[in-house]
Write a protein that holds these residues in place. Sequence first.
Motif, short mmCIF file in Angstrom:
data_model
loop_
_atom_site.label_atom_id
_atom_site.label_comp_id
_atom_site.label_asym_id
_atom_site.label_seq_id
_atom_site.Cartn_x
_atom_site.Cartn_y
_atom_site.Cartn_z
N ASP A 181 3.63 4.18 -2.14
CA ASP A 181 2.77 5.39 -2.39
C ASP A 181 1.95 5.81 -1.07
O ASP A 181 1.38 6.76 -1.29
CB ASP A 181 1.69 4.96 -3.50
CG ASP A 181 0.75 3.60 -2.98
OD1 ASP A 181 1.07 3.25 -1.61
OD2 ASP A 181 -0.12 3.19 -3.70
N GLY A 182 2.32 5.30 0.14
CA GLY A 182 1.71 5.66 1.29
C GLY A 182 0.49 4.87 1.76
O GLY A 182 0.07 5.08 3.02
N ASP A 183 -0.21 4.21 0.86
CA ASP A 183 -1.10 3.47 0.86
C ASP A 183 -0.66 2.01 1.97
O ASP A 183 0.40 2.09 2.23
CB ASP A 183 -1.88 3.00 -0.20
CG ASP A 183 -3.41 2.28 0.28
OD1 ASP A 183 -3.72 2.56 1.45
OD2 ASP A 183 -4.06 2.14 -0.81
N TYR A 184 -1.63 1.14 2.34
CA TYR A 184 -1.01 0.08 3.01
C TYR A 184 -1.86 -1.29 2.61
O TYR A 184 -2.97 -1.25 2.29
CB TYR A 184 -1.02 0.10 4.52
CG TYR A 184 -2.47 0.18 5.35
CD1 TYR A 184 -3.05 -0.75 5.75
CD2 TYR A 184 -3.19 1.58 5.28
CE1 TYR A 184 -4.38 -0.81 6.18
CE2 TYR A 184 -4.44 1.64 5.77
CZ TYR A 184 -5.02 0.54 6.34
OH TYR A 184 -6.43 0.35 7.03
N THR A 185 -1.28 -2.35 2.96
CA THR A 185 -1.85 -3.62 2.68
C THR A 185 -1.80 -4.31 4.06
O THR A 185 -1.00 -3.93 4.96
CB THR A 185 -1.29 -4.49 1.43
OG1 THR A 185 -2.15 -5.46 1.26
CG2 THR A 185 0.11 -4.68 1.83
#
Length: 207
Positions: A157-161
């Motif tokens: 989704d383009g976010d990161y962890t």
Amino acid sequence: MKLITKFFGIGGVALATALFMGWWQVDGPGSTSTPRQRPLPLTEMNFELTNQNGEAVGPKTLIGQPSLVFFGFTHCPDVCPTTLSDISAWLDEIGPDASNLNTVLITVDPERDTVGVLAEYVSYFHPQIQGWTGSNAQLADAAEGFRAVYEKVVREDGDYTMNHTAGVFLFSSTGRMVTTIDYYEPREFAVPKIRRAMQDRDADGTI
């Protein structure tokens, strides 16, 4: 009776599967960590970070009292809040003496974990727990001394962890690395390790 036996059999398999998956991601082949290297003594580390009060801190801040140090981040969905909850329970069991123990979360996500964000996050756990942050370069210096590893993982989704070393580093008051308290380690094993480190100020070796 057969139905009950079958139910508990299924439940046991589910529990075993959950524990296995946790091990796989944290300590097993699914972990991003390289084979563990022993952290340097605090006296040999050289880094500077900022705590949740905006004060400059570093390895010398920890020397003089035993220390628990954990790497994590505030957007962590499971390992970090679970570990900080476990640490809070350990400190509660230790009681008033816990005030003589440095307890620090060092973020691996300095882009999001500002001083203000960390201050709010650690406030949800035991009051003895501090949050330390800094620039990417400062964090890299700190992680190198602790032999901690971490990496940014971009999601679909383009976010990161962030993947990172799990486990809590335990140091003596002189800055000697004592042992690591592993993720999932039961309280009945963790608390005695901490108590011995708090009582043993000068002895060499591990607990």
